[in-house]
Design a protein around this motif. Structure first.
Motif, mmCIF file in Angstrom:
data_model
loop_
_atom_site.group_PDB
_atom_site.id
_atom_site.type_symbol
_atom_site.label_atom_id
_atom_site.label_comp_id
_atom_site.label_asym_id
_atom_site.label_seq_id
_atom_site.Cartn_x
_atom_site.Cartn_y
_atom_site.Cartn_z
ATOM 1 N N ASP A 1 0.826 -1.201 0.000
ATOM 2 C CA ASP A 1 0.000 0.000 0.000
ATOM 3 C C ASP A 1 0.866 1.259 0.000
ATOM 4 O OD1 ASP A 1 -2.265 -1.622 0.150
ATOM 5 O OD2 ASP A 1 -2.355 -1.507 2.341
ATOM 6 N N ALA A 2 1.926 1.236 0.817
ATOM 7 C CA ALA A 2 2.823 2.388 0.897
ATOM 8 C C ALA A 2 3.465 2.673 -0.462
ATOM 9 C CB ALA A 2 3.900 2.143 1.950
ATOM 10 N N LEU A 3 3.836 1.611 -1.193
ATOM 11 C CA LEU A 3 4.425 1.784 -2.519
ATOM 12 C C LEU A 3 3.423 2.409 -3.477
ATOM 13 C CD1 LEU A 3 6.747 1.380 -4.497
ATOM 14 C CD2 LEU A 3 5.895 -0.938 -4.924
ATOM 15 N N LEU A 4 2.166 1.986 -3.412
ATOM 16 C CA LEU A 4 1.128 2.542 -4.272
ATOM 17 C C LEU A 4 0.909 4.025 -3.962
ATOM 18 C CD1 LEU A 4 -1.465 -0.395 -4.282
ATOM 19 C CD2 LEU A 4 0.110 0.279 -6.115
ATOM 20 N N VAL A 5 0.893 4.385 -2.687
ATOM 21 C CA VAL A 5 0.759 5.795 -2.305
ATOM 22 C C VAL A 5 1.974 6.576 -2.805
ATOM 23 C CG1 VAL A 5 0.599 7.410 -0.377
ATOM 24 C CG2 VAL A 5 -0.679 5.259 -0.306
ATOM 25 N N GLY A 6 3.159 5.953 -2.716
ATOM 26 C CA GLY A 6 4.373 6.607 -3.197
ATOM 27 C C GLY A 6 4.340 6.855 -4.698
ATOM 28 N N LEU A 7 3.803 5.902 -5.467
ATOM 29 C CA LEU A 7 3.670 6.087 -6.911
ATOM 30 C C LEU A 7 2.688 7.224 -7.213
ATOM 31 C CD1 LEU A 7 3.592 2.354 -8.052
ATOM 32 C CD2 LEU A 7 5.438 4.009 -8.443
ATOM 33 N N ALA A 8 1.634 7.305 -6.402
ATOM 34 C CA ALA A 8 0.685 8.414 -6.562
ATOM 35 C C ALA A 8 1.362 9.739 -6.263
ATOM 36 C CB ALA A 8 -0.512 8.204 -5.642
ATOM 37 N N GLN A 9 2.213 9.775 -5.245
ATOM 38 C CA GLN A 9 2.942 10.993 -4.911
ATOM 39 C C GLN A 9 3.875 11.389 -6.053
ATOM 40 O OE1 GLN A 9 4.768 12.596 -0.918
ATOM 41 N NE2 GLN A 9 6.115 11.013 -1.692
ATOM 42 N N ALA A 10 4.456 10.403 -6.721
ATOM 43 C CA ALA A 10 5.359 10.692 -7.837
ATOM 44 C C ALA A 10 4.621 11.384 -8.976
ATOM 45 C CB ALA A 10 6.003 9.405 -8.336
ATOM 46 N N ALA A 11 3.339 11.036 -9.178
ATOM 47 C CA ALA A 11 2.550 11.660 -10.244
ATOM 48 C C ALA A 11 2.342 13.138 -9.982
ATOM 49 C CB ALA A 11 1.203 10.959 -10.383
ATOM 50 N N ALA A 12 2.446 13.544 -8.723
ATOM 51 C CA ALA A 12 2.211 14.943 -8.347
ATOM 52 C C ALA A 12 3.340 15.853 -8.779
ATOM 53 C CB ALA A 12 1.995 15.055 -6.841
ATOM 54 N N ILE A 13 4.366 15.311 -9.427
ATOM 55 C CA ILE A 13 5.416 16.171 -9.968
ATOM 56 C C ILE A 13 4.825 17.082 -11.037
ATOM 57 C CG2 ILE A 13 6.147 14.532 -11.744
ATOM 58 C CD1 ILE A 13 9.010 15.499 -11.326
ATOM 59 N N ILE A 14 3.709 16.669 -11.649
ATOM 60 C CA ILE A 14 3.013 17.505 -12.620
ATOM 61 C C ILE A 14 2.141 18.491 -11.863
ATOM 62 C CG2 ILE A 14 1.389 17.545 -14.541
ATOM 63 C CD1 ILE A 14 2.226 14.694 -15.185
ATOM 64 N N PRO A 15 2.381 19.789 -11.972
ATOM 65 C CA PRO A 15 1.584 20.779 -11.241
ATOM 66 C C PRO A 15 0.090 20.618 -11.529
ATOM 67 C CG PRO A 15 3.508 21.811 -12.221
ATOM 68 C CD PRO A 15 3.446 20.422 -12.780
ATOM 69 N N GLY A 16 -0.702 20.761 -10.487
ATOM 70 C CA GLY A 16 -2.143 20.622 -10.625
ATOM 71 C C GLY A 16 -2.667 19.329 -10.062
ATOM 72 N N PHE A 17 -1.862 18.281 -10.087
ATOM 73 C CA PHE A 17 -2.293 17.009 -9.514
ATOM 74 C C PHE A 17 -2.357 17.105 -7.988
ATOM 75 C CE2 PHE A 17 -1.255 13.731 -13.066
ATOM 76 C CZ PHE A 17 -2.358 14.181 -13.759
ATOM 77 N N SER A 18 -1.394 17.800 -7.392
ATOM 78 C CA SER A 18 -1.333 18.009 -5.943
ATOM 79 C C SER A 18 -0.736 16.817 -5.224
ATOM 80 C CB SER A 18 -2.720 18.325 -5.366
ATOM 81 O OG SER A 18 -2.707 18.290 -3.957
ATOM 82 N N ARG A 19 0.358 17.052 -4.518
ATOM 83 C CA ARG A 19 0.986 15.977 -3.757
ATOM 84 C C ARG A 19 0.033 15.442 -2.701
ATOM 85 N NH1 ARG A 19 2.595 14.325 0.546
ATOM 86 N NH2 ARG A 19 1.662 16.136 1.504
#
Length: 312
Positions: free
Chosen positions: A193-211
């Protein structure tokens, strides 16, 4: 994996926290009148946006765009990253007991790591388990952030792109939060689960997605309680923010003496407002949820499109 009950420096009597808010308001007004209005405004934007799932990075780009600030220090990525120092201090201070427990868990985590390599039957404790989960969740964002840093700086900061990412992430947040049950606590979070949340956090490098938006949405998708998803998101913000600050540290150290005061004002305000935002967000989402933030994202996306069209 549940750490001890979250106690923080702001869990003081309500009147004391009210005083902090009033002093922050007077400080914002005083510094604005002293000529630091752009730095104060950007600090407020960062302090609110970092922890609310509305994308602080998008707002730090959009505020100068809306107001026509085409030049100046506050319209640079270096200043944006500097503002994160304030919110980093805020999240560390607010959850200071959690962080103290995590630091104390480092030796036990190291022993568990060596024990695993030597096939000893060593089991991590709850707080060690949480520390490992934070480390796992931080790795994807750190790697992808480093690989795509220059691309993001040059290509992902246009208003229309921000309108799209704000709306899309708002829709995803609303669907997930409204449909997923809240039947898991933070101590039930697995390393997968932590890895999946981390991958979601990585997507937030694109502005607008929000960390915070991506990590909270991922947590809710995993059926975490709203408070648990928010707390894990807040804890994750510290290491990834620290990494971003360290990457931009040479640029921040290269600023002129005349610009130092602007940096200090922005960081100070972002830290104070960030602590206030954490305090009230935790209370708000317990009662209301995240739907209102999705509505805000839709409204902001529409405003961007309308302003863009009128300027054409």
């Amino acid at each position: 994996m549940q750490p001890r009950a979250s106690t923080n420096i702001f869990s003081t009597p309500k009147p004391v926290f009210t005083v902090i808010m009033i002093l922050t308001l007077f400080l914002c007004v005083g510094l604005s009148l002293a000529g630091y209005f752009p730095a104060v405004l950007m600090g407020v934007v960062q302090g609110i946006g970092e922890f609310l799932p509305i994308s602080s990075s998008a707002h730090l780009i959009l505020v100068p765009w809306f107001l026509g600030w085409n030049d100046g220090l506050v319209n640079t990525l270096t200043f944006d990253v500097a503002l994160h120092i304030g919110t980093l201090v805020a999240v560390v201070a607010y959850f200071w007991r959690d962080w103290l427990s995590l630091i104390q868990a480092i030796p036990g985590t190291v022993r568990w790591g060596f024990g695993s390599m030597t096939r000893r039957n060593v089991q991590p404790g709850k707080i060690e388990y949480l520390l490992i989960a934070i480390i796992i969740a931080t790795i994807p964002g750190a790697v992808i952030g480093k690989l795509l840093e220059s691309t993001v700086e040059n290509s992902f900061r246009t208003p229309l792109l921000l309108a799209g990412t704000l709306a899309v992430m708002g829709l995803v947040l609303w669907i997930v939060d409204s449909r997923m049950q809240e039947d898991r606590t933070l101590d039930q979070l697995t390393w997968r689960d932590a890895l999946l949340v981390g991958l979601a956090q990585a997507a937030a490098i694109i502005p607008g997605f929000s960390r915070s938006g991506t990590t909270i949405t991922a947590g809710r998708l995993l059926r975490l309680e709203r408070i648990a998803a928010a707390r894990f998101s807040f804890l994750l913000s510290a290491p990834i923010t620290l990494a971003a600050v360290l990457v931009k540290l040479p640029a921040m150290l290269a600023i002129s003496t005349a610009e130092i005061s602007t940096f200090v004002v922005g960081v100070l305000i972002s830290g104070l407002v960030g602590a206030i935002a954490i305090h009230y967000l935790l209370q708000f989402i317990r009662q209301v949820g995240f739907g209102v933030f999705a509505i805000y994202r839709f409204g902001l996306a529409l405003a961007i499109i309308l302003v863009y069209l009128t300027r054409q």
